[in-house]
Design a protein around this motif. Structure first.
Motif, short mmCIF file in Angstrom:
data_model
loop_
_atom_site.label_atom_id
_atom_site.label_comp_id
_atom_site.label_asym_id
_atom_site.label_seq_id
_atom_site.Cartn_x
_atom_site.Cartn_y
_atom_site.Cartn_z
N GLN A 64 77.81 -37.13 29.95
CA GLN A 64 76.51 -36.50 29.74
C GLN A 64 76.46 -35.83 28.37
OE1 GLN A 64 75.53 -32.92 32.01
NE2 GLN A 64 73.51 -33.77 32.45
N ARG A 65 77.51 -35.10 28.01
CA ARG A 65 77.56 -34.44 26.70
C ARG A 65 77.61 -35.48 25.58
NH1 ARG A 65 81.71 -31.35 28.97
NH2 ARG A 65 83.19 -32.05 27.36
N CYS A 66 78.38 -36.52 25.78
CA CYS A 66 78.54 -37.55 24.76
C CYS A 66 77.21 -38.25 24.47
CB CYS A 66 79.58 -38.56 25.21
SG CYS A 66 79.99 -39.82 23.98
N GLU A 82 73.69 -36.70 37.63
CA GLU A 82 73.73 -37.72 38.67
C GLU A 82 73.59 -39.12 38.08
OE1 GLU A 82 74.10 -39.63 42.23
OE2 GLU A 82 74.59 -37.56 41.69
N THR A 83 72.70 -39.29 37.11
CA THR A 83 72.57 -40.59 36.45
C THR A 83 73.87 -40.96 35.74
OG1 THR A 83 70.18 -40.34 36.17
CG2 THR A 83 71.28 -41.92 34.75
N CYS A 84 74.53 -39.98 35.13
CA CYS A 84 75.80 -40.25 34.47
C CYS A 84 76.87 -40.66 35.48
CB CYS A 84 76.27 -39.02 33.69
SG CYS A 84 75.26 -38.69 32.21
N ARG A 85 76.84 -40.08 36.65
CA ARG A 85 77.81 -40.46 37.69
C ARG A 85 77.64 -41.92 38.09
NH1 ARG A 85 76.51 -35.19 40.42
NH2 ARG A 85 78.24 -33.76 39.97
N VAL A 169 66.52 -45.61 34.18
CA VAL A 169 67.90 -46.03 33.94
C VAL A 169 68.72 -45.99 35.23
CG1 VAL A 169 70.05 -45.41 32.77
CG2 VAL A 169 67.91 -45.43 31.49
N ALA A 170 68.53 -44.93 36.02
CA ALA A 170 69.25 -44.83 37.29
C ALA A 170 68.94 -46.03 38.18
CB ALA A 170 68.89 -43.52 37.99
N CYS A 171 67.68 -46.43 38.21
CA CYS A 171 67.28 -47.59 39.00
C CYS A 171 67.93 -48.87 38.46
CB CYS A 171 65.77 -47.72 39.02
SG CYS A 171 65.16 -49.14 39.96
N CYS A 172 67.92 -49.03 37.14
CA CYS A 172 68.52 -50.21 36.52
C CYS A 172 70.02 -50.29 36.83
CB CYS A 172 68.32 -50.18 35.01
SG CYS A 172 66.61 -50.47 34.47
#
Length: 207
Positions: A64-66, A82-85, A169-172
């Motif tokens: 997330q930070r990156c 959550e999206t990063c996970r 993005v999360a969906c993709c």
């Protein structure tokens, strides 16, 4: 019959070339163990190495930070934890909960493709797309899903009737990861697979 779920920029290099953003080939000198050395001119290595720990990998918080520091989200809201996970889960074949540099580069390529695809529908640059545009985007990526499935996706990922970039993005990611699981098991491309209960939970809950 079209094979269900056969899309989502699965052939990344080909898709990126079609979109005018050919992705650089893999670094043949790269490794997965220890702290591999990459060309100092690689901007992605700079972002990655500034965040990665001694193991040369990054977890969801570090990702997330990156991504935020790298600014790949552009003018859109930075990615949620959550999206990063789930982005990590999509590429985390060894189930460590982290990404190495090669996996990070693959993720970056996917994000770049998804972002440009999102922008083609977000013409007013509001950071959101409408439900009918979202449905068009899913179909344009090559997924062959029925109307009921599209409605499920819309209900899951909309906020106040619109879909934001982070949720897009999360969906993709979910579509790609689950389609990959399905495709690997449906080796004969018959359009159906069999799961035992625990196997099904492991495949779906890890994403």
């Amino acid at each position: 019959m079209a094979f269900p779920g056969y899309g989502g920029f699965g052939s990344l290099n080909q898709q990126m070339q079609m979109m005018g953003q050919a992705m650089a080939g893999p670094n043949i000198n790269a490794g997965y163990f220890g702290q591999p050395q990459y060309p100092q001119g690689d901007p992605l290595w700079g972002y990655f190495s500034a965040i990665a720990g001694q193991d040369g990998e990054i977890d969801a918080d570090e990702l997330q930070r990156c991504l935020t520091q790298a600014g790949i989200h552009g003018t859109y809201t930075p990615f949620s934890l959550e999206t990063c996970r789930i982005m990590i889960a999509m590429l985390d074949i060894d189930h460590t909960g982290k990404l190495g540099f090669n996996e990070f580069k693959e993720l970056w390529g996917s994000l770049s493709a998804w972002k440009q695809h999102f922008c083609t529908f977000d013409q007013d640059r509001s950071g959101t797309v409408e439900p009918h545009e979202f449905s068009q985007a899913i179909m344009a990526m090559g997924y062959r899903v029925n109307h009921q499935t599209l409605n499920v996706l819309l209900k899951r990922y909309n906020k106040n009737g619109r879909i934001y970039f982070d949720d897009y993005v999360a969906c993709c990611v979910k579509l790609r990861a689950l389609s990959d699981v399905f495709r690997r098991r449906d080796s004969m491309q018959q359009g159906f697979v069999n799961f035992v209960y625990d196997d099904f939970l492991q495949c779906t809950m890890s994403i």
